[in-house]
Design an enzyme around this catalytic site. Structure first.
Site, mmCIF file in Angstrom:
data_model
loop_
_atom_site.group_PDB
_atom_site.id
_atom_site.type_symbol
_atom_site.label_atom_id
_atom_site.label_comp_id
_atom_site.label_asym_id
_atom_site.label_seq_id
_atom_site.Cartn_x
_atom_site.Cartn_y
_atom_site.Cartn_z
ATOM 1 N N ALA A 6 26.466 21.749 -28.204
ATOM 2 C CA ALA A 6 25.279 20.587 -27.842
ATOM 3 C C ALA A 6 25.545 19.390 -28.498
ATOM 4 O O ALA A 6 26.614 19.433 -29.568
ATOM 5 C CB ALA A 6 23.998 21.488 -28.566
ATOM 6 N N GLY A 44 27.390 25.622 -28.172
ATOM 7 C CA GLY A 44 26.521 25.650 -27.009
ATOM 8 C C GLY A 44 27.481 25.806 -25.854
ATOM 9 O O GLY A 44 27.397 26.286 -24.964
ATOM 10 N N GLU A 78 28.482 29.127 -25.576
ATOM 11 C CA GLU A 78 27.365 30.013 -25.086
ATOM 12 C C GLU A 78 27.088 29.663 -23.426
ATOM 13 O O GLU A 78 26.918 30.763 -22.921
ATOM 14 C CB GLU A 78 26.148 29.635 -25.975
ATOM 15 C CG GLU A 78 26.306 30.111 -27.363
ATOM 16 C CD GLU A 78 25.179 29.657 -28.219
ATOM 17 O OE1 GLU A 78 25.001 28.285 -28.234
ATOM 18 O OE2 GLU A 78 24.369 30.351 -28.844
ATOM 19 N N GLU A 104 28.309 26.590 -35.327
ATOM 20 C CA GLU A 104 26.934 26.193 -35.767
ATOM 21 C C GLU A 104 26.657 26.336 -37.253
ATOM 22 O O GLU A 104 25.981 25.369 -38.035
ATOM 23 C CB GLU A 104 25.795 26.983 -35.041
ATOM 24 C CG GLU A 104 25.673 26.672 -33.433
ATOM 25 C CD GLU A 104 26.573 27.469 -32.591
ATOM 26 O OE1 GLU A 104 27.706 27.904 -33.187
ATOM 27 O OE2 GLU A 104 26.268 27.582 -31.485
HETATM 28 N N1 DAK Z 1 28.399 16.352 -29.772
HETATM 29 C C1 DAK Z 1 28.593 14.879 -29.805
HETATM 30 N N2 DAK Z 1 29.843 14.580 -29.737
HETATM 31 C C2 DAK Z 1 30.819 15.128 -29.885
HETATM 32 C C3 DAK Z 1 30.803 16.501 -29.947
HETATM 33 C C4 DAK Z 1 29.378 17.186 -30.103
HETATM 34 N N3 DAK Z 1 28.998 18.352 -30.131
HETATM 35 N N4 DAK Z 1 31.885 16.970 -30.148
HETATM 36 C C5 DAK Z 1 32.622 15.857 -29.903
HETATM 37 N N5 DAK Z 1 31.959 14.649 -30.025
HETATM 38 C C6 DAK Z 1 32.502 13.461 -29.932
HETATM 39 C C7 DAK Z 1 32.777 12.879 -31.191
HETATM 40 O O1 DAK Z 1 31.858 12.265 -31.798
HETATM 41 C C8 DAK Z 1 33.765 11.672 -30.641
HETATM 42 O O2 DAK Z 1 32.954 10.546 -30.309
HETATM 43 P P1 DAK Z 1 33.298 8.956 -30.860
HETATM 44 O O3 DAK Z 1 33.535 8.998 -32.300
HETATM 45 O O4 DAK Z 1 34.558 8.726 -30.081
HETATM 46 O O5 DAK Z 1 32.129 8.142 -30.208
HETATM 47 C C9 DAK Z 1 34.277 12.094 -29.318
HETATM 48 O O6 DAK Z 1 33.490 13.410 -29.094
HETATM 49 C C10 DAK Z 1 35.904 12.826 -29.730
HETATM 50 O O7 DAK Z 1 35.590 13.805 -30.714
HETATM 51 P P2 DAK Z 1 36.740 13.780 -32.011
HETATM 52 O O8 DAK Z 1 37.232 12.357 -32.185
HETATM 53 O O9 DAK Z 1 35.969 14.384 -33.027
HETATM 54 O O10 DAK Z 1 37.812 14.766 -31.187
HETATM 55 P P3 DAK Z 1 38.949 15.563 -32.126
HETATM 56 O O11 DAK Z 1 40.040 15.907 -31.073
HETATM 57 O O12 DAK Z 1 39.428 14.875 -33.392
HETATM 58 O O13 DAK Z 1 38.335 16.793 -32.473
HETATM 59 C C11 DAK Z 1 36.637 18.555 -31.935
HETATM 60 C C12 DAK Z 1 37.751 17.677 -31.560
HETATM 61 C C13 DAK Z 1 36.167 19.518 -30.800
HETATM 62 C C14 DAK Z 1 37.434 19.633 -33.219
HETATM 63 C C15 DAK Z 1 35.547 17.688 -32.981
HETATM 64 O O14 DAK Z 1 35.009 16.956 -32.101
HETATM 65 C C16 DAK Z 1 34.476 18.634 -33.402
HETATM 66 O O15 DAK Z 1 34.556 19.437 -34.217
HETATM 67 N N6 DAK Z 1 33.426 18.466 -32.499
HETATM 68 C C17 DAK Z 1 32.124 19.264 -32.892
HETATM 69 C C18 DAK Z 1 32.120 20.872 -32.464
HETATM 70 C C19 DAK Z 1 30.798 21.398 -32.765
HETATM 71 O O16 DAK Z 1 30.569 21.471 -34.087
HETATM 72 N N7 DAK Z 1 30.345 22.052 -31.870
HETATM 73 C C20 DAK Z 1 29.124 22.803 -31.934
HETATM 74 C C21 DAK Z 1 27.937 21.971 -32.075
HETATM 75 S S1 DAK Z 1 26.459 22.697 -32.601
HETATM 76 C C22 DAK Z 1 20.090 25.955 -30.568
HETATM 77 C C23 DAK Z 1 20.574 25.801 -29.331
HETATM 78 C C24 DAK Z 1 22.056 25.194 -29.272
HETATM 79 C C25 DAK Z 1 22.576 25.077 -30.328
HETATM 80 C C26 DAK Z 1 21.838 25.138 -31.545
HETATM 81 C C27 DAK Z 1 20.757 25.725 -31.807
HETATM 82 N N8 DAK Z 1 18.682 26.353 -30.531
HETATM 83 C C28 DAK Z 1 18.056 26.751 -29.198
HETATM 84 C C29 DAK Z 1 17.938 26.239 -31.622
HETATM 85 C C30 DAK Z 1 23.950 24.765 -30.297
HETATM 86 C C31 DAK Z 1 24.506 24.240 -31.179
HETATM 87 C C32 DAK Z 1 25.928 23.495 -30.851
HETATM 88 O O17 DAK Z 1 26.828 23.462 -29.970
#
Ligand code: DAK
Length: 260
Positions: free
Chosen positions: A66, A111, A114, A134
């Protein structure tokens, strides 16, 4: 609807839906979710389709989760809408009348994982990394991960994945049943197309009913599930496709199914 964050491409009976928000690693913001929802809703009644492949643009990500910027701004009210929209999309994919294959070409996190779990079959590139991070953000999974992943990999592994928030290689994900097949990254889409075409060549009514029955196996008890199977089997016996499929076998030729 004019799509800005996804593309849809028809290859005969197969529809490929690609999330194209590559600059944010295809993270799902509300626009991505709305466009995916629209695409699945629009193609639901398309009688000429037999299978869908869902993938992400670029070599790096399927869907990196997400959108964290959006998550950061959620309030009680917008959080409720956020939750409802995402859950609706996952339900739409899981109950979509045709098989949906996730071609996981890179990160499938949170997400994004998921989203893949809501699909029927998960094929991964050997470069893919999967996980439910998460908890690192102070959140629990919200798009069905606690339920669907637990059913796939069992309670202990699901706990490990979701409580540590760690990332898993495609090979490890395959070993534990998180993904179904792993291919070299440059072969992933060809392999996904080959599987989609194989499914597309089968009796369409039978494929649709089989998806429903397998999904039901996770919802109802065995006795009720077998009862549903009996009814569905009888239904397939009343189709032209059953006559065509069995006759084609006896005549040693390929079946020409008509979805009737
Ligand atoms: N959201 C927004 N931007 C993201 C992103 C994300 N999930 N993942 C990556 N990006 C963006 C980065 O901010 C960066 O943007 P700029 O800085 O260039 O503007 C760009 O994509 C490239 O990312 P990185 O520079 O970080 O790339 P790296 O190769 O260094 O790292 C990475 C890749 C995948 C390891 C890293 O980007 C990362 O850790 N990303 C976050 C992954 C993550 O934590 N995903 C889970 C998100 S939480 C719910 C429903 C759903 C959910 C929760 C509750 N309810 C109904 C209550 C779901 C939650 C989630 O999915």
């Amino acid at each position: 609807m004019d799509y800005q964050n996804i593309t849809t491409e028809r290859k005969e009976a197969v529809l490929i839906i690609t999330v194209t928000r590559e600059k944010a690693l295809n993270a799902m913001n509300k626009d991505v979710i709305a466009e995916l929802q629209h695409a699945f809703d629009s193609y639901k009644a398309d009688d000429s389709l037999r299978c869908v492949i869902l993938t992400g643009a670029g070599p790096k990500a399927f869907v990196a989760g997400a959108d964290i910027k959006e998550l950061n701004t959620l309030t009680g009210v917008t959080g409720h809408e956020f939750s409802e929209r995402g859950l609706r999309l996952m339900r739409t994919i899981q109950s979509f009348p045709l098989p949906v294959i996730a071609a996981i070409n890179g990160f499938a996190l949170g997400g994004g994982s998921e989203l893949a779990l809501a699909c029927d079959i998960r094929l991964a590139a050997d470069t893919a990394r999967l996980g439910q991070p998460e908890v690192k953000l102070g959140l629990c999974p919200g798009y069905g991960g606690t339920q669907r992943l637990t059913r796939l990999v069992g309670r202990g592994k699901a706990m490990q994945i979701m409580l540590t928030g760690g990332m898993f290689s495609a090979a490890e994900a395959h070993r534990i049943g998180y993904v179904d097949e792993v291919y070299p990254a440059d072969e992933l889409m060809d392999k996904a197309m080959a599987m989609a075409n194989e499914i597309a060549a089968q009796g369409p009514v039978a494929v649709r009913l089989t998806k429903e029955l397998v999904n039901a196996a996770l919802e109802v008890g065995e006795t009720a599930g077998c009862e549903m199977e009996k009814q569905a089997f009888a239904l397939t016996c009343a189709t032209d496709d059953k006559n065509e499929g069995t006759t084609a076998f006896l005549e040693k030729r390929a079946a020409a199914f008509t979805n009737k």
